[in-house]
Scaffold this active site. Structure first.
Site, PDB file in Angstrom:
ATOM      1  N   ASP A  56       0.767   4.473  -1.490  1.00 36.45           N
ATOM      2  CA  ASP A  56       0.981   3.026  -1.392  1.00 36.45           C
ATOM      3  C   ASP A  56       1.655   2.465  -2.649  1.00 36.45           C
ATOM      4  O   ASP A  56       1.566   3.049  -3.733  1.00 36.45           O
ATOM      5  CB  ASP A  56      -0.365   2.302  -1.234  1.00 36.45           C
ATOM      6  N   HIS A 211       1.588  -2.656  -7.448  1.00 31.90           N
ATOM      7  CA  HIS A 211       2.144  -3.958  -7.083  1.00 31.90           C
ATOM      8  C   HIS A 211       2.274  -4.860  -8.309  1.00 31.90           C
ATOM      9  O   HIS A 211       2.931  -5.882  -8.257  1.00 31.90           O
ATOM     10  CB  HIS A 211       1.305  -4.623  -5.995  1.00 31.90           C
TER      11      HIS A 211
HETATM   12 ZN   LIG Z   1      -1.291  -1.697  -2.083  1.00 29.39          ZN
END
Ligand SMILES: [Zn+2]
Length: 245
Positions: A56, A211
């Site tokens: 991710d 992120h």
């Molecule tokens: Zn994530």
């Protein structure tokens, strides 16, 4: 009086918290495929011996290519849930991943907390990401993993309306906090082996990006992935999540 949606959210979160889902993953839903706690989602089937490595928050220009080299060397294909804005910045890397046989999924445009976003914002985050990934690769995006997990049924419902299959997980550790590779691998191996004893496949989450920091150091996560491949490559089959639905 609570609306039906509010009741669904409240009861979903209570049940999730009580079962440890919010903190650690979705083992309960994985163990009980009939559970519609968050509606229909893809976690992992009763296919012991199968492992899906999923990554991710990338792509990450420093670490994703190193990961690709390891996967390539072992002929393992993985699933990458990408942040759309990161993918837009690294189109050549994204194309390289697809041409190497990896599966690309949607992880929202900017990795916001969708639990507090309007439905319009959720739609925008998801559709912009799918469109960008499809423009870059020419391949239709079919899978979505919600940033921060399944904290709100509306996020998953919106994804389904956009034709995306929500994908959760059943084996995660806090690799994003940068523990050692050995610690990450040991925790995940414990979870994978427990799932195996219960005759379930493992849907494993690691992070090749962040992120918060496009250049985050993901050396421990990448090295942990290499350890998992070494440990399981003779005895297990590595799959991408499209093998499961
Ligand atoms: Zn994530």
């Amino acid at each position: 009086m609570l609306s039906p949606i509010a009741i669904e959210i409240a009861s979903g979160l209570d049940v999730a918290a009580g079962l440890g889902l919010a903190a650690g993953g979705c083992a309960y839903a994985a163990m009980w495929p009939g559970s519609q706690l968050f509606g229909s989602t893809l976690i992992a089937p009763a296919h012991p011996g199968e492992l899906a490595l999923t990554f991710d928050d990338g792509p990450n220009l420093a670490w994703t290519p190193r990961l690709l080299e390891i996967l390539d060397r072992h002929e393992v294909r993985a699933t990458f849930f990408m942040v759309g804005s990161r993918a837009q910045s690294e189109p050549a890397l994204v194309r390289r991943m697809v041409s190497a046989g990896h599966l690309i999924g949607n992880h929202s445009w900017s990795h916001p907390n969708l639990a507090i976003a309007s439905v319009g914002r959720i739609k925008e985050e998801l559709s912009r990401t799918s469109q960008t990934l499809e423009q870059i690769t020419g391949v239709q995006v079919r899978y979505f993993r919600p940033p921060f997990g399944p904290r709100r049924p509306e996020v998953l419902r919106t994804a389904r309306r956009l034709g995306l299959v929500p994908v959760l997980w059943n084996a995660m550790t806090s690799d994003w906090k940068n523990p050692s590779a050995a610690a990450i691998a040991k925790q995940l191996m414990g979870k994978i082996d427990r799932l195996e004893r219960r005759e379930f496949a493992a849907n494993i989450v690691l992070h090749d990006g962040s992120h918060m920091d496009p250049a985050a150091n993901r050396a421990p996560s990448v090295a942990a992935a290499a350890q998992l491949i070494s440990r399981y490559k003779e005895s297990h089959r590595f799959v991408t999540v499209d093998a499961w639905g």
